[in-house]
Scaffold this motif. Sequence first.
Motif, PDB file in Angstrom:
ATOM      1  N   THR A  17       0.841  -1.349  -0.097  1.00  0.00           N
ATOM      2  CA  THR A  17       0.101   0.096  -0.074  1.00  0.00           C
ATOM      3  C   THR A  17       0.859   1.247  -0.056  1.00  0.00           C
ATOM      4  O   THR A  17       0.596   2.109  -0.742  1.00  0.00           O
ATOM      5  N   TYR A  33      -1.370  11.823   5.126  1.00  0.00           N
ATOM      6  CA  TYR A  33      -2.065  10.818   5.421  1.00  0.00           C
ATOM      7  C   TYR A  33      -2.431  10.608   6.896  1.00  0.00           C
ATOM      8  O   TYR A  33      -3.440  10.097   7.474  1.00  0.00           O
ATOM      9  N   SER A  34      -1.241  11.098   7.745  1.00  0.00           N
ATOM     10  CA  SER A  34      -1.429  10.735   9.343  1.00  0.00           C
ATOM     11  C   SER A  34      -0.495  11.939   9.693  1.00  0.00           C
ATOM     12  O   SER A  34       0.443  12.331   9.406  1.00  0.00           O
ATOM     13  N   THR A  49      -3.752  -0.578  11.292  1.00  0.00           N
ATOM     14  CA  THR A  49      -5.427   0.163  10.988  1.00  0.00           C
ATOM     15  C   THR A  49      -4.830   1.280  10.203  1.00  0.00           C
ATOM     16  O   THR A  49      -5.666   1.644   9.182  1.00  0.00           O
ATOM     17  N   GLU A  50      -3.703   1.931  10.264  1.00  0.00           N
ATOM     18  CA  GLU A  50      -3.680   3.345   9.710  1.00  0.00           C
ATOM     19  C   GLU A  50      -3.368   2.968   8.207  1.00  0.00           C
ATOM     20  O   GLU A  50      -3.911   3.646   7.293  1.00  0.00           O
ATOM     21  N   ASP A  56      -4.438   0.451   6.567  1.00  0.00           N
ATOM     22  CA  ASP A  56      -5.789   0.082   6.152  1.00  0.00           C
ATOM     23  C   ASP A  56      -6.617   1.349   5.616  1.00  0.00           C
ATOM     24  O   ASP A  56      -7.248   1.164   4.485  1.00  0.00           O
ATOM     25  N   GLU A  57      -6.558   2.178   6.485  1.00  0.00           N
ATOM     26  CA  GLU A  57      -7.150   3.585   6.116  1.00  0.00           C
ATOM     27  C   GLU A  57      -6.588   4.221   4.603  1.00  0.00           C
ATOM     28  O   GLU A  57      -7.448   4.584   3.986  1.00  0.00           O
ATOM     29  N   ILE A  58      -5.249   4.028   4.699  1.00  0.00           N
ATOM     30  CA  ILE A  58      -4.632   4.777   3.739  1.00  0.00           C
ATOM     31  C   ILE A  58      -5.089   4.169   2.340  1.00  0.00           C
ATOM     32  O   ILE A  58      -5.230   4.574   1.225  1.00  0.00           O
ATOM     33  N   LYS A  77      -7.852   2.130   1.572  1.00  0.00           N
ATOM     34  CA  LYS A  77      -9.140   2.661   1.313  1.00  0.00           C
ATOM     35  C   LYS A  77      -9.173   4.020   0.691  1.00  0.00           C
ATOM     36  O   LYS A  77      -9.825   4.187  -0.287  1.00  0.00           O
ATOM     37  N   LYS A  78      -8.245   5.040   1.297  1.00  0.00           N
ATOM     38  CA  LYS A  78      -8.537   6.407   0.494  1.00  0.00           C
ATOM     39  C   LYS A  78      -7.780   6.551  -0.626  1.00  0.00           C
ATOM     40  O   LYS A  78      -8.382   7.002  -1.353  1.00  0.00           O
ATOM     41  N   ARG A 137      -4.112  -3.991   0.395  1.00  0.00           N
ATOM     42  CA  ARG A 137      -2.952  -4.146   1.064  1.00  0.00           C
ATOM     43  C   ARG A 137      -1.696  -4.389   0.278  1.00  0.00           C
ATOM     44  O   ARG A 137      -0.369  -4.132   0.222  1.00  0.00           O
TER      45      ARG A 137
END
Length: 534
Positions: free
Chosen positions: A270, A283-284, A293-294, A296-298, A300-301, A306
Amino acid sequence: MSPAQESIKDADFILPPDVDAKSFVAAMDEMRKVVGSENLEIITAAKMMPDSDGHYFNLPREHDLFYCLEKDTFLASAVIVPGSVEDVSAIVKLANKYLVPLWPISRGRNLGYGGAAPRLRGSVVLDMGGRMNKVLNIDDEHATALLEPGVSYFSLYGYLQNNGHKHLWIDSPDLGGGSVVGNALDRGAGYTPYGEHFSMHCGMEVVLPNGEIIRTGMGSLPENNTWQLFQYGYGPYPDGIFSQSNFGIVTKLGIWLMPDPGNAPTIRNTLIDAAVYAQKAEYSLSKEVLTETEVDEIAKKIGVGRWNIYGALYGPEPMRKLQWEVIRSTLMTVPGASFQFAADVEKEPKAKVLHMREETLKGIPNTYELGWLDWTCKNGSLLGFSPISPVTGADASRQYEMVKRRFHEFGFDYIGTFVVGWRELHHIVCLTFDKTDPDSRRRAHRCIELLIDDAAKLGYGEYRTHTAFMDQIASVYNWNNNSTLRFNETLKDALDPNGILAPGKSGIWPKRLRNRGFEIQRSSPTSDGASSKP
């Protein structure tokens, strides 16, 4: 001795071992007569290019832009730009006369692996690509090219497009500004069936360490017409000893082009896709290693998984449809798997990685992947780590966990991709760090040191490396009491008795400089682990 000669001081120059200032100046004066004053620059500490002036298309020639040790550890004494094979031969002969070591480069754009900087401080960088940058021949019927070291993937692609050869494809690595010749000699890889670049070379012209010029393969037969068609010629096949070595300077190289390409997939995580688009801060807000988890969020964004496989199918449409059905039915058995075609994804307002990879798979060079550099900080730096393994899920998982564990220990996010070769898996890992922060440099350097040993214990070896790790990697390829290194040293001493050509390249030191403290030893074990606050 004239007053001008008496005023020359060693401290005025960045001298190589065993050469004083007066001898160095004399050597430069003679070499200047060969190439012209405008093609020779003597480097001093004051003349080092400021890092802010460096860029992929304007990299420094005298030091590594992405230094992980001190900035002046790998520092050149001068930069010389020859214009012909005769220039190179003459310079090599003068280097022997004065014991001045030479460090040949093509374009110096091997980002993450040391750039143009010489392994031995005080060496003269021989910029082979500055003026020797011509496409010498394209054989349309047999799909071959004969190139000088300065021909980049961009310039070769442009030459083919603009001169009636659009049906011939090239194979480009992630960044298209590097030398086709240099990448092949460093055994780099691309993303089509011609992606193993050294395997696709055919015929060399080489200046040996004594200045003699040879041609390999069919090139040693005068007036032959198959120099770029048949790799071997007659007798022993020497080409391999001129890749990743210091046994000769390649001035011309034949390359096979692609009349009918196939497919070579890549498997990217990712963050290697996310880094193409933006910095980590986009992103963060966290300064720490990203959590699962972070990540995973990236994913999705930016609309990826993965792990993401990028590939292409070529040939007549009925054949492509059959191939796709086999691939789709296999991959869709993976829980959560999905697929997209570039044509079905909107390219505006911003191109997606899928579109970028589509260009690469068509043989179109680009520079999209420069986004990696900014992941940690603006104008960030990069170290490459590139072990090889069998093409199995177990090996890929083992390598991924090995690298991720060390990266997290030292405070770095894992960014990497797996490239499927003929029968091997290339694991290309990108460690991004802030070279302006001494602690970040220390952690980056020590992390790769430990990974080299981690990989060796599991039977994995790197296929190329940064200048700072050449000695260490040579030391882990140590079967039968380092018999390979001893063989390379025997060749070096026979071909280059004065030790003037690229001392220390790939861990191969000439007898004159061997065991004199120029080898880089592993860091002290007390420096293991991350800083107190990564």
